[in-house]
Enzyme design. Structure first.
Site, short mmCIF file in Angstrom:
data_model
loop_
_atom_site.label_atom_id
_atom_site.label_comp_id
_atom_site.label_asym_id
_atom_site.label_seq_id
_atom_site.Cartn_x
_atom_site.Cartn_y
_atom_site.Cartn_z
N ASP A 215 -15.45 -9.08 -141.92
CA ASP A 215 -15.50 -10.35 -141.20
C ASP A 215 -16.94 -10.80 -140.93
O ASP A 215 -17.80 -9.99 -140.59
CB ASP A 215 -14.77 -10.16 -139.86
N GLU A 269 -16.55 -11.51 -146.25
CA GLU A 269 -16.46 -12.92 -145.84
C GLU A 269 -17.89 -13.44 -145.74
O GLU A 269 -18.56 -13.26 -144.72
CB GLU A 269 -15.74 -13.07 -144.50
C1 NOJ Z 1 -14.00 -15.11 -139.36
C2 NOJ Z 1 -12.53 -14.99 -139.22
O1 NOJ Z 1 -11.91 -15.28 -140.43
C3 NOJ Z 1 -12.13 -15.92 -138.10
O2 NOJ Z 1 -10.75 -16.08 -138.01
C4 NOJ Z 1 -12.72 -15.40 -136.83
O3 NOJ Z 1 -12.45 -16.30 -135.78
C5 NOJ Z 1 -14.24 -15.24 -136.94
N1 NOJ Z 1 -14.64 -14.63 -138.17
C6 NOJ Z 1 -14.76 -14.38 -135.81
O4 NOJ Z 1 -14.34 -13.05 -135.96
#
Ligand code: NOJ
Ligand code: MG
Length: 552
Positions: A215, A269
Site C-alpha cells: 500500500d 501500489e
Molecule cells: C491506498 C489504498 O488503496 C487506499 O484505499 C487507502 O485509503 C490508502 N492507501 C491509505 O492506506
C-alpha cells in the site's frame, strides 16, 4: 511459443496472471451482520475459480477499527473479528490453493492504526520516549505549540498533523498522518519498524500467502527535517513521495521473498507520473509488479491508449519487469461509469460525481476494454464486481457514506464508497444474497434496486451477460498459445481511432474506438468479440468493439 506453459501456470506466475481483487467487506456476508467475511469468500471460491482468474488479492483483512476500511491496521497477526479468525484465513488460503488460486495479502508500510499497540504505547509514554520514535511526534509551533509542526496536508483533506494530550492531560506533541488521524505514519528510519514489517511478511508467507500488495508504496520514507513546502511546486526530492531511500525497504523485502523455495511476489501500489521513477520500483532486486495507474487514468481514446501502452511497455522493458493492466479498484470510480461519460479520463482529484452517464455505452466500452487488456502482454488486475458489469453507485445518502475522504473534505470530494457497495449475488431485491436470509443488519452500504438484473445468479449461463463474457474471455486467454510470451507489435495500416496489434502464433487484437464501423481484416477468423453485434460475414467491426483474431 506453443510449448510455453499457459499463463500463470509457471514459476513466475505474476508475469501474466489475472489477479482478482477481493474487497472483503463487500464480497459476501455469511453471518448476516451486513459486512462481508472470510466464510463468505470461502463459500464462493468455486465461483472465483470458475471465473478463470489465477490469483486473489485481499484488501486488508486484519484487526482494525476500520477508520479507513481496514487500511488502518491494529494487528497484522489477527483477523478482524467482523471478517473471521486467523484459522479461517489459513483454511481459506489452503482451499484457494487446492483450486489453483494464488493468494496475495495487503501490507500497509506507511502507517498503522492509532489503536495499534505501538501507538498506544507511544501516547502513554510521553515526549522523548523511545516508543515515540517509531512514529513522527513533534512539538507544535507557536508560543504554546498550538500550531502543527509543518504545513503538510493529509491526502484525505485537512492538516497531516494531530495534537495529542500529554500523559498528564495537558496539550502535548503532534503526530504526522499523511492519511486520516487514525493512521499515524511510521518512522522507517527506526530499525524496529523494519524488523516488524519483515516479521509480518514472514508471518503471512509462512501461512502460504503467495505475495503481498504494498500500500502507498512511494510514501514511507520521509525527509527527517520535515520541511514546509508548496504542494503546487514541490521540491525535488519531495519530502515524502518517492524518495530514493524508500527503495531500501523493498530490496530487503525482495531478499526475504526470494528466500522462499517458491519465491513470493511483491506488487506495489505506485502512483507516479514519471515512468522512469516508476520503473525503479520494478528493478530486478525490488518489486515484481506494480499497478498501471496511467492506464487506469487514461481516457477511452485510441491515441491516448496507444501512447500509454507504448510508454508502459518501454518502462517495464527497461527493467525486465512485466507490464500490468488495471481498469478499476476500491479507490476509483468504476470503469463502466467512467467510460459512459463525455470525459472518460480519470484522476483521484477528478471524480466527476454525478456527471451525466450513459451506462449502456460504458458497459459496451468496458467489454471492449477487457479484451484489449487481456490481449496485452503482462498481468491484469480485476476488481470484484467488474465481472458483473457493476457501475459506480452515485446516490448513496450522505449520512450513510463511510469514506474518510468524504467526511474530511466536507463532501467536496465524494469519496470512494460508490465503488465499494456490497456485491449482488442472487434474488430480486437487496441484499441480493450478499447477506443470508434473516440477516440482522442491512449491507453496510445500500445496494441499488437496479442491480436485480446484474446478480451473479441472473447472469449465470446467459450467453449475452457480462459474467459469461468474462468467463469466456478468461478461459480463452488461458488456452490461447498466441497470448503466451511477450511478443507484441502494432499492426501497420490501421485506421485512426483503431488499436490493432499482433501477439504470437497468428493471434491479433483489434479495438475500434474510431466512432464509426471499420472493415474487419479479411484474412482472419474472429476468436472472440466484445459485442454480439459483430457479424464476421458483414466484414465490419462496429465502434467501441474489440475482437480477438487468428490468421488463417
Ligand atoms: C491506498 C489504498 O488503496 C487506499 O484505499 C487507502 O485509503 C490508502 N492507501 C491509505 O492506506
Ligand atoms: Mg459478516
Amino acid at each position: 511459443m506453443a510449448d510455453q506453459p499457459a499463463p500463470a501456470q509457471h514459476a513466475q506466475w505474476w508475469r501474466d496472471a489475472v489477479i482478482y481483487q477481493v474487497y472483503p467487506r463487500s464480497f459476501a456476508d455469511s453471518d448476516g451482520d451486513g459486512i462481508g467475511d472470510l466464510t463468505g469468500v470461502r463459500d464462493r471460491l468455486p465461483y472465483l475459480a470458475d471465473l478463470g482468474v489465477d490469483a486473489l488479492w485481499f484488501s486488508p483483512w486484519y484487526a482494525s477499527p476500520q477508520a479507513d476500511a481496514g487500511y488502518d491496521v491494529a494487528d497484522y497477526r489477527r483477523i478482524d473479528p467482523a471478517f473471521g479468525t486467523l484459522e479461517q484465513a489459513e483454511e481459506l488460503i489452503a482451499e484457494a490453493h487446492a483450486l489453483g488460486l494464488k493468494i496475495i495479502v495487503d501490507v500497509v508500510p506507511n502507517h498503522v492504526s492509532d489503536r495499534h499497540a505501538w501507538f498506544q504505547e507511544a501516547l502513554a509514554a510521553g515526549p522523548g520516549a523511545e516508543a515515540r520514535e517509531l512514529f513522527w511526534f513533534r512539538p507544535g509551533r507557536g508560543a504554546d505549540g498550538e500550531l502543527p509542526p509543518n504545513d503538510w496536508q493529509s491526502v484525505f483533506g485537512g492538516p497531516a498533523w494531530t495534537r495529542t494530550p500529554s500523559p498528564d492531560g495537558t496539550p502535548g506533541e503532534w503526530y504526522l498522518h499523511l492519511f486520516a488521524p487514525e493512521q499515524p505514519d511510521l518512522n522507517w528510519n527506526n530499525p524496529k519498524v523494519r524488523e516488524e514489517h519483515e516479521s509480518v511478511l514472514r508471518f503471512w508467507f509462512d501461512r502460504g500467502a503467495d505475495g503481498v500488495r504494498i500500500d502507498s508504496a512511494t510514501m514511507p520514507a520521509k525527509d527527517p527535517a520535515l520541511p514546509d513546502f508548496d504542494p503546487d511546486a514541490p521540491p525535488v526530492p519531495h519530502p515524502y513521495i518517492d524518495r530514493d531511500d524508500v527503495h531500501g525497504i523493498y530490496r530487503a523485502w525482495r531478499a526475504l521473498a526470494d528466500g522462499y523455495e517458491r519465491p513470493r511476489a511483491l506488487i506495489g501500489e505506485v502512483w507516479l507520473a514519471d515512468p522512469v521513477r516508476f520503473s525503479h520500483y520494478l528493478r530486478p532486486d525490488e518489486m515484481h509488479s506494480a499497478f498501471n495507474f496511467d492506464y487506469l487514468n487514461c481516457p477511452w481514446d485510441a491515441a491516448d491508449l496507444r501512447r500509454v501502452i507504448d510508454a508502459t511497455l518501454a518502462a517495464h522493458a527497461s527493467v525486465g519487469a512485466p507490464a500490468s493492466w488495471v481498469l478499476s479498484n476500491h479507490d476509483v470510480t468504476r470503469h463502466v461509469t467512467r467510460y459512459g461519460r463525455a470525459d472518460t479520463s480519470f484522476g483521484l482529484s477528478l471524480r466527476q460525481h454525478r456527471t451525466p452517464t450513459d451506462l449502456e455505452l460504458g458497459a459496451r466500452r468496458a467489454r471492449a476494454a477487457l479484451l484489449l487488456d487481456l490481449a496485452l502482454p503482462g498481468g491484469c488486475y480485476l476488481y470484484q464486481g467488474e465481472e458483473l458489469g457493476l457501475w459506480e453507485v452515485e446516490d448513496i445518502p450522505d449520512e450513510l457514506r463511510q469514506d474518510p475522504i468524504f467526511h474530511r473534505t466536507g463532501g467536496t470530494d465524494i469519496g470512494r464508497d460508490g465503488c465499494r457497495v456490497p456485491l449482488p449475488w442472487s434474488g430480486d431485491a437487496p441484499p441480493f444474497g450478499f447477506s443470508p436470509d434473516g440477516a440482522t443488519a442491512p449491507p453496510w452500504l445500500p445496494q441499488p434496486e437496479q442491480w436485480a438484473g446484474h446478480t451473479a445468479q441472473a447472469q449465470d449461463g446467459r450467453p449475452d451477460s457480462m459474467l459469461t463474457f468474462y468467463r469466456t474471455a478468461l478461459r480463452l486467454r488461458r488456452d490461447e498459445p498466441g497470448l503466451r510470451g511477450e511478443d507484441f507489435g502494432w499492426l501497420p495500416g490501421s485506421a485512426p481511432g483503431v488499436l490493432a496489434f499482433s501477439r504470437g502464433d497468428g493471434f491479433s487484437c483489434v479495438a475500434n474506438l474510431s466512432g464509426t464501423a471499420v472493415p474487419l481484416p479479411a484474412d482472419a477468423e474472429v476468436v472472440l468479440a466484445s459485442s454480439p453485434d459483430v457479424d464476421p460475414a458483414a466484414g465490419e467491426l462496429p465502434d467501441d468493439t474489440t475482437v480477438w483474431l487468428r490468421r488463417h
